[in-house]
Design a protein around this motif. Structure first.
Motif, PDB file in Angstrom:
ATOM      1  N   UNK A 196      60.545  44.696  36.022  1.00 56.74           N
ATOM      2  CA  UNK A 196      59.820  43.901  37.183  1.00 56.74           C
ATOM      3  C   UNK A 196      59.288  45.543  38.217  1.00 56.74           C
ATOM      4  N   UNK A 197      59.529  46.603  37.446  1.00 54.01           N
ATOM      5  CA  UNK A 197      58.778  48.233  38.228  1.00 54.01           C
ATOM      6  C   UNK A 197      56.963  48.048  37.226  1.00 54.01           C
ATOM      7  N   UNK A 198      56.809  47.733  35.926  1.00 57.60           N
ATOM      8  CA  UNK A 198      55.694  47.802  35.921  1.00 57.60           C
ATOM      9  C   UNK A 198      54.743  46.437  36.263  1.00 57.60           C
ATOM     10  N   UNK A 199      55.760  45.354  36.759  1.00 60.20           N
ATOM     11  CA  UNK A 199      55.142  44.308  37.138  1.00 60.20           C
ATOM     12  C   UNK A 199      54.427  44.332  38.181  1.00 60.20           C
ATOM     13  N   UNK A 200      55.745  45.356  38.962  1.00 61.38           N
ATOM     14  CA  UNK A 200      54.801  45.279  40.146  1.00 61.38           C
ATOM     15  C   UNK A 200      54.162  46.804  40.410  1.00 61.38           C
ATOM     16  N   UNK A 201      53.606  47.853  39.344  1.00 67.27           N
ATOM     17  CA  UNK A 201      52.926  49.268  39.671  1.00 67.27           C
ATOM     18  C   UNK A 201      51.408  48.060  38.976  1.00 67.27           C
ATOM     19  N   UNK A 202      51.544  46.894  38.431  1.00 68.26           N
ATOM     20  CA  UNK A 202      50.220  46.179  38.098  1.00 68.26           C
ATOM     21  C   UNK A 202      49.586  45.440  38.791  1.00 68.26           C
ATOM     22  N   UNK A 203      50.485  45.008  39.668  1.00 68.19           N
ATOM     23  CA  UNK A 203      50.380  44.278  41.109  1.00 68.19           C
ATOM     24  C   UNK A 203      49.357  45.234  42.236  1.00 68.19           C
ATOM     25  N   UNK A 204      49.758  46.243  42.045  1.00 74.01           N
ATOM     26  CA  UNK A 204      49.123  46.749  43.091  1.00 74.01           C
ATOM     27  C   UNK A 204      47.568  47.710  42.433  1.00 74.01           C
ATOM     28  N   UNK A 205      47.780  47.845  41.492  1.00 76.77           N
ATOM     29  CA  UNK A 205      46.944  49.133  40.671  1.00 76.77           C
ATOM     30  C   UNK A 205      45.953  48.231  40.125  1.00 76.77           C
ATOM     31  N   UNK A 206      46.083  46.798  40.237  1.00 72.29           N
ATOM     32  CA  UNK A 206      44.723  46.176  39.126  1.00 72.29           C
ATOM     33  C   UNK A 206      44.623  45.079  39.938  1.00 72.29           C
ATOM     34  N   UNK A 207      45.221  44.528  41.524  1.00 71.31           N
ATOM     35  CA  UNK A 207      44.715  43.737  42.163  1.00 71.31           C
ATOM     36  C   UNK A 207      44.571  44.471  43.637  1.00 71.31           C
ATOM     37  N   UNK A 208      46.204  44.992  44.245  1.00 78.68           N
ATOM     38  CA  UNK A 208      45.652  45.280  45.713  1.00 78.68           C
ATOM     39  C   UNK A 208      44.961  46.537  45.924  1.00 78.68           C
ATOM     40  N   UNK A 209      44.685  47.175  45.521  1.00 77.69           N
ATOM     41  CA  UNK A 209      44.389  48.543  45.379  1.00 77.69           C
ATOM     42  C   UNK A 209      42.733  48.189  45.277  1.00 77.69           C
ATOM     43  N   UNK A 210      41.908  47.539  43.780  1.00 81.18           N
ATOM     44  CA  UNK A 210      41.004  47.416  43.759  1.00 81.18           C
ATOM     45  C   UNK A 210      40.522  46.213  44.783  1.00 81.18           C
ATOM     46  N   UNK A 211      40.636  45.619  45.329  1.00 83.51           N
ATOM     47  CA  UNK A 211      40.426  44.559  46.707  1.00 83.51           C
ATOM     48  C   UNK A 211      39.781  45.074  47.773  1.00 83.51           C
ATOM     49  N   UNK A 212      40.677  46.750  48.490  1.00 82.92           N
ATOM     50  CA  UNK A 212      40.325  47.515  49.380  1.00 82.92           C
ATOM     51  C   UNK A 212      38.932  48.406  49.790  1.00 82.92           C
TER      52      UNK A 212
END
Length: 231
Positions: A196-212
């Protein structure tokens, strides 16, 4: 993006619903994120056209009164709307708040740094939340930042007692506040492979942050609840 907020008439209707249901219960019934429901009912921040229409449909389908645009909800020029709060400590101009200019300046400079984690530890009633709010207001006024505020007080006990559920809740909550689609359909499969830690980190780095298109400040409040629940 146009945002919508309840009128006085709409707020009175919604309070009747809230007396019978919690945010979580309304969220499940209306098929909206809990944070979105909170924004609508509390009325301190606007929500998207899609969210208010889903909520309106939920109200008219389940309750014996109408819920219509202009009369019950309306467009708001700013996404956030300042409301009068019962707790004077939360008011940024409150005479009850003791200014700490040097600390505020240090916090503000820290927030301008990239990949910076800032922790404020102090006794209750010291005004930690107010201290952060003053710095965030200054940041919003002078810089283009997206600010996401997460309070673990809003999380259900089931989320606070299990790391996997907590991180999924966090990802969904941040997505909602950024008004981005919640993309967690593959969460269970990914956590089996990576945890879950890596999955959460990837969600932020590969999806959320690039959208901003601008930096983001993530404000986490009531962290002590995580220790109480021994995550």
């Amino acid at each position: 993006m146009t945002s919508y907020i309840l009128t006085k008439a709409g707020h009175e209707k919604v309070q009747k619903i809230y007396q019978e249901n919690s945010f979580s219960e309304i969220s499940k019934k209306a098929d909206l994120h809990r944070t979105t429901v909170s924004k609508i009912i509390v009325g301190n921040e606007g929500v998207s056209s899609k969210s208010i229409k889903i909520f309106s449909n939920y109200v008219t389908t389940n309750y014996p009164f109408s819920f219509e645009e202009c009369f019950d909800y309306e467009e708001c020029e700013n996404k956030s709307r300042k409301i009068k709060k019962s707790n004077p400590v939360q008011d940024t101009n409150s005479p009850h708040y003791i200014q700490r200019l040097l600390i505020e300046q240090k916090i503000y400079k820290s927030l301008l740094s990239t990949n910076y984690i800032l922790r404020i530890k102090a006794p209750k009633k010291m005004g930690k939340t107010m201290l952060i709010n003053r710095s965030l207001e200054k940041l919003k006024a002078k810089k283009k930042y997206r600010i996401v505020s997460i309070s673990f007080q809003e999380a259900d006990n089931s989320h606070l007692s299990e790391l996997n559920k907590l991180l999924r809740w966090l990802c969904a909550n941040v997505s909602s506040q950024l008004e981005l689609p919640v993309k967690l359909d593959d969460w269970d499969n990914l956590t089996k492979e990576f945890g879950s830690k890596v999955t959460c980190n990837n969600y932020f780095e590969k999806y959320l942050l690039p959208e901003l298109k601008c930096p983001m400040v993530l404000f986490l409040d009531n962290l002590e609840l995580l220790r109480i629940n021994e995550i």
